[in-house]
Each structure stands twice: as C-alpha cells, then as structure tokens.
Scaffold this motif. Structure first.
Motif, PDB file in Angstrom:
ATOM      1  N   ASP A  26      73.205  30.080   0.186  1.00  0.00           N
ATOM      2  CA  ASP A  26      74.133  30.109  -0.944  1.00  0.00           C
ATOM      3  C   ASP A  26      73.513  29.380  -2.140  1.00  0.00           C
ATOM      4  OD1 ASP A  26      76.367  30.392  -2.474  1.00  0.00           O
ATOM      5  OD2 ASP A  26      77.693  29.209  -1.203  1.00  0.00           O
ATOM      6  N   ASP A  27      73.071  30.119  -3.127  1.00  0.00           N
ATOM      7  CA  ASP A  27      72.482  29.557  -4.359  1.00  0.00           C
ATOM      8  C   ASP A  27      71.058  29.033  -4.156  1.00  0.00           C
ATOM      9  OD1 ASP A  27      75.062  29.952  -5.271  1.00  0.00           O
ATOM     10  OD2 ASP A  27      75.439  27.868  -5.810  1.00  0.00           O
ATOM     11  N   SER A  33      78.295  34.766  -5.876  1.00  0.00           N
ATOM     12  CA  SER A  33      78.440  35.005  -4.443  1.00  0.00           C
ATOM     13  C   SER A  33      79.322  36.189  -4.044  1.00  0.00           C
ATOM     14  CB  SER A  33      78.982  33.726  -3.810  1.00  0.00           C
ATOM     15  OG  SER A  33      79.549  33.955  -2.574  1.00  0.00           O
ATOM     16  N   LYS A  45      79.681  30.932   5.485  1.00  0.00           N
ATOM     17  CA  LYS A  45      80.301  31.217   4.190  1.00  0.00           C
ATOM     18  C   LYS A  45      80.762  32.669   4.107  1.00  0.00           C
ATOM     19  CE  LYS A  45      79.953  31.475  -0.711  1.00  0.00           C
ATOM     20  NZ  LYS A  45      79.735  30.770  -1.958  1.00  0.00           N
ATOM     21  N   HIS A  58      74.813  25.220  -2.015  1.00  0.00           N
ATOM     22  CA  HIS A  58      75.955  25.251  -2.933  1.00  0.00           C
ATOM     23  C   HIS A  58      76.584  23.857  -3.030  1.00  0.00           C
ATOM     24  CE1 HIS A  58      79.801  26.465  -4.640  1.00  0.00           C
ATOM     25  NE2 HIS A  58      79.289  27.667  -4.858  1.00  0.00           N
ATOM     26  N   ASP A 104      72.250  34.557  -1.743  1.00  0.00           N
ATOM     27  CA  ASP A 104      73.227  35.444  -2.406  1.00  0.00           C
ATOM     28  C   ASP A 104      73.020  35.579  -3.905  1.00  0.00           C
ATOM     29  OD1 ASP A 104      74.076  32.856  -3.042  1.00  0.00           O
ATOM     30  OD2 ASP A 104      76.207  33.315  -2.775  1.00  0.00           O
ATOM     31  N   ASN A 105      72.389  34.571  -4.494  1.00  0.00           N
ATOM     32  CA  ASN A 105      72.111  34.605  -5.938  1.00  0.00           C
ATOM     33  C   ASN A 105      71.094  33.515  -6.241  1.00  0.00           C
ATOM     34  OD1 ASN A 105      75.300  33.361  -5.769  1.00  0.00           O
ATOM     35  ND2 ASN A 105      73.757  32.034  -6.681  1.00  0.00           N
ATOM     36  N   LYS A 154      71.431  31.262 -11.388  1.00  0.00           N
ATOM     37  CA  LYS A 154      72.787  31.694 -11.022  1.00  0.00           C
ATOM     38  C   LYS A 154      73.599  31.949 -12.299  1.00  0.00           C
ATOM     39  CE  LYS A 154      76.789  29.993  -8.443  1.00  0.00           C
ATOM     40  NZ  LYS A 154      77.305  28.894  -7.605  1.00  0.00           N
TER      41      LYS A 154
HETATM   42 CA    CA Z   1      76.166  31.645  -4.296  1.00  0.00          CA
END
Ligand code: CA
Ligand code: NG6
Length: 517
Positions: A43-44, A83, A135, A278, A330-331, A360
């Motif tokens: 995540d991130d 996300s 997540k 994240h 995800d990003n 992001k």
């Molecule tokens: Ca994310």
C-alpha cells in the motif's frame, strides 16, 4: 538523461533475507495447468522503495531475492494513483473511472456489484480456494452497515471463500478486523457505531484532544483517537474488537500462512493486501527502529520481511514450483500523508518514487508506475522485463493461464506471455487515473490533459494539474521534464484522439472545446 532501463544490482552481501530464490529452469510445456496464485499488494510502496530497482538507499533484501529468482518489471502500472480505484481494477479487470471509483471512507458500501465478473470468481469457478487477507478498501455492506451484525454483502461476494480484512485503510475507522463479514472479537455489550459526518457526543478526537495523541496528525486525520492515533472518521464502542496497530502485520501474515497451509493440496488463489507503508506507520516490535528512516522505513523493512516469510513458507511446503507469486503496489509513494512521523525529515538521499515525477495522487508517472515482480520457479525465467504491463491485465492473463473465463467487454487484456516473460511486447496503451482525473499512455509516451486545481496537495506531491495538454516521452525523459506537445504536434493530436476515444464521455475537459481541436 537517465534511461529507464535498469539492471539488477549485485547481491548485497551485508543484507540477507535468509532465503535465496533458486534459479528457475526454462519454462516447460508440460508444467502444472492450475498453479496456485498469490498476489501481494503493498500500500503506497514506491518504485524507488524496492532496492532491486537499482537504488540501495532502502534495502529490501527479500524482494531483491524474489526478483533475482523471478521477473522484475521496469514498466508496470496500476490503473490509478490511489488505492480503491487501483484495487477495483485489479479484481474486476475494468477501468475504475467507469464506476466513478474514488478513495472510499470506511463505511462505504461494497463497490463491486455481486453479479459482476471478477478475477477471484474466475478462480473459484475452476475449483480454486480463494482468500482476501489484509487491506481491502473496496467497501462492504449496503452503505447502511450495522457493524454489530453480519455485514451483507460481505467482501466474500467478490469471489472469496475466506476474507479477513480491514474495511478501508489503517487511518480510517472502523479500526477492526472483519472476517467473513463479521467484526472479529466484538463484544455485543459494547456495540460499534461509525460515521463520517460529525463526531459522536463524548467521542475523543484528535482535534479536541491533541494531548492524547501518540502520533500527531499533520493534515486531516483529526477524528477518533484509537491506540493513541487520530483517524479519519468517527467511531464509538467496540473496544474489545479494536485492532492493535503494532501486531497487524503478524495478524494478517498468520492468516495468510494458515490459508496456504489449509489448501496446500488443492489449487488456491490468495490476495494478500499488505497495509505497509500507508499511514499511520506502526511497525511491529521486531522492526520498530530498525532503519534510519523512522516509521516509514521500518514498515517497508517489515513488508519486505513478510514477503520473505511467505516465500520461505511456500518453499518449505514445496509449493514454489507450483505457485505463481506476484508482488506489486497499489499506487506510487507518498512521504508526508497526514501524520508527523518524521518520514520527510529522515528521508536523506532516499527517493521513494525512484526518479519518477509526482507520486501517489499524481497524474505524473510516480502516481501509477509501481514495483512489480512475478516469480514462478521453473516457469518464469529470472530476468528483467522492459515490457509494459498493467495490473488491469492480471485478470485476463491469469484466466488464460489457468483456463478460466474473462468475459468479453472487460478492459482487461490477456498479456500472459508478457507476465511469464515469454514476450517483451507489452500493452500499447492505458488510461491512467488520479483522484478522478484521467491521463493516457501510448507506446512509451504519456499524455496529460489540462485540469483545474492546485499544483500540489498537502502531501507536497505535484498532482499533474497542467494548463494545457502535455506530452512526455517516458523512455527518454523519465522525470517528465520536457513537454513535447509543441515539438511533436502530430503525435499530440494522435494521442489526444486516442485518449478521447478510450475515455469516451468520461473526460471532463478543463479547457474550451475548440482548444482540443
Ligand atoms: Ca495506496
Ligand atoms: C486521503 C488521506 C490519506 C490517505 C488516502 C488514502 C487525508 C488528508 N488524506 O484522503 O492519508 O488515507 O486518503 O490512501 O485524509 S489510499 O492509498 O488508501 O488511497
């Protein structure tokens, strides 16, 4: 000018993951038709946060080890720079902007209709056992969720036999684990209430009680304080069910491992959504303070360690040659995303987005250009791929791999030969999305349409709100410094036309129509 072709760095002698991925043999014709599939989504995590992409500032020995035994993609993309839209595309094979996907609050309804075809349903139809762990951020329930009852529809309706997830993000309420549509550990005598509109009477918020915060907020995040961390949104009750931030990594890892153990003798599909890095970044005891980068570095080390543990576990079960493992994010990366955790001041030489512009939230490349490794011992030849691959294509590509069905009419394309390293001819074009804005990429060029709005948001990231159409050659100009729209007007026209066609009706022009001609 730095080209975007990178090579794998030499093995870092000082840092070891404790697991050396074995050399894969060339892909065979008679390999298993129904391999297990594990998709790990951080995540991130930025392109520069994974050291096998050539930067040694943030060591990720386990991911490097996975990359040495697998295929490292230099040009892999998420569809979106945040996300929920990104994960929506991963599971549905559809562009998220068609469904108006945006960052969801923790009480959002399930955004994937129960009758929609999905990648996990494709696996289920073939007899795979499927799980989503970690997540989620795609909503659950009908939008009027009573967290004290069974949540209907649960995330399981997307195609998962088993789910154990956080509803949204680590910084959003409700801060509880939800297993198969039920809040874990809930005491019926202490019901949960959640809302995003206004605080509850008597609620302890970061805004009103900053003295109670262990991790102060920088922007946003002034709602309910839970475990000393102020969150987004408002929550009361459910004390026994609250997650412990510092043990979340182990909680999910143990469930992921248990799922693998339980289904080691049958085909399984595991989506494992890492919550790192994240915000709020709260590493487990084993990793807290383990890097010079503060909590952000510590949780990246933790995420790396979890990947290593999973790989070692698959190896111990003798499953590596029958399991395709994909790692991605995800990003793109963000450093300061709302808490005073020192991530910005401790950054030093480290560049989380690895030389890409933006990050992001951005339409620039740093928003959607993500780390991506595909590992399948004996079936994927180790190496580096410069082919262009998008997470959007995992659905159709994996369907092609296992003989499943990806119905016509989806945006996902079968790019299996690219995923397996058998072809270097990747996807030619893709629409990208960042906070509702759309951009386009074709044949190594990026087209950024004009958008109103600020140059940067509170994170300091350049969002890509430009006054006119801009064109960048990503192969020559990794950091997107040189707008070629005047030098290459014909290409600009061509991409603009293709972009308008691909997004038919969804692009809201920010300039007068005549300027588009
Ligand atoms: Ca994310
Ligand atoms: C933003 C949050 C950010 C993060 C993001 C979602 C504020 C000011 N910012 O709204 O901290 O939670 O949403 O991130 O509240 S994502 O990776 O799940 O898309």
């Amino acid at each position: 000018m730095k080209k975007w072709i990178m090579t794998l760095p030499p093995v870092m002698a000082a840092i070891s993951c404790g697991q050396e991925a074995r050399q894969a043999e060339p892909a065979g014709q008679d390999g298993p038709q129904r391999p297990n599939v594990v998709i790990i989504v951080a995540d991130d995590l930025g392109f520069g946060d994974v050291s096998c992409y050539g930067r040694q500032t943030m060591p990720t020995p386990c991911l490097d080890s996975m990359a040495r035994g697998g295929l490292l993609f230099n040009h892999a993309y998420a569809t979106s720079a945040t996300s929920s839209p990104s994960r929506y595309a991963l599971f549905t094979g559809m562009y998220p902007w068609r469904a108006d996907m945006h960052i969801l609050p923790g009480d959002a309804p399930l955004m994937i209709p129960v009758d929609m075809p999905t990648m996990p349903k494709m696996f289920q139809a073939l007899g795979y056992r499927t799980a989503a762990i970690g997540k989620w951020h795609l909503g659950m329930g009908d939008g009027h969720t009573d967290w004290n009852q069974e949540i209907v529809p649960a995330a399981n309706t997307v195609g998962f036999d088993y789910t154990n997830i956080i509803p949204a993000t680590v910084d959003r309420v409700p801060t509880v684990y939800v297993e198969n549509g039920r809040v874990v550990g809930l005491d019926p005598e202490d019901p949960i209430r959640v809302r995003y509109t206004k605080p509850f009477p008597g609620e302890i918020t970061g805004r009103e009680h900053p003295e109670l915060m262990k991790m102060p907020f920088h922007h946003g995040h002034d709602g309910t304080i839970i475990n000393g961390i102020p969150r987004i949104g408002h929550m009361m009750g459910g004390t026994a069910a609250l997650w412990d931030d510092a043990t979340m990594a182990d909680y999910f890892y143990e469930r992921a491992e248990a799922f693998v153990d339980a289904h080691q003798d049958e085909p399984f599909f595991l989506y494992y959504g890492l919550h790192q890095p994240h915000v709020p970044r709260t590493a487990s005891a084993a990793y807290a303070g383990s890097t010079p980068y503060g909590p952000r570095g510590d949780v990246i080390a933790e995420a790396d360690g979890l990947v290593g543990r999973m790989m070692r576990h698959l190896e111990a079960l003798n499953l590596l040659d029958n399991t395709l493992v994909i790692f991605t994010s995800d990003n793109g990366a963000v450093v300061q995303d709302g808490y005073e955790d020192g991530a910005d001041t401790l950054l030093g030489e480290h560049d989380p987005n690895g030389g890409l512009r933006g990050g992001k939230y951005s339409l620039f490349d740093g928003g959607t250009h993500v780390p991506f490794i595909a590992y399948w011992k004996g079936h994927i030849q180790p190496g580096v791929s410069d082919a262009w691959f998008t997470q959007l294509d995992l659905y159709a590509s994996l369907a092609a791999l296992v003989g499943g069905d990806a119905p016509a009419g989806l945006d996902t394309e079968n790019q299996l030969p690219v995923l397996l390293g058998q072809s270097r001819k990747g996807r030619r074009s893709q629409v990208i999305e960042a906070m509702g804005r759309l951009g386009y990429m074709q044949d190594g060029y990026a087209l950024l349409p004009p958008y109103k709005g600020p140059e940067r948001n509170e994170t300091g990231i350049e969002l890509g709100n430009l006054k006119e159409f801009a064109l960048y050659n990503l192969a020559e100009d990794v950091h997107q410094d040189h707008d070629l729209s005047r030098e290459e007007p014909r290409r600009l026209r061509r991409l603009r036309k293709a972009f308008l066609k691909a997004t038919a009706g969804f692009y809201q022009p920010a300039v007068e129509e005549e300027k588009l001609q």
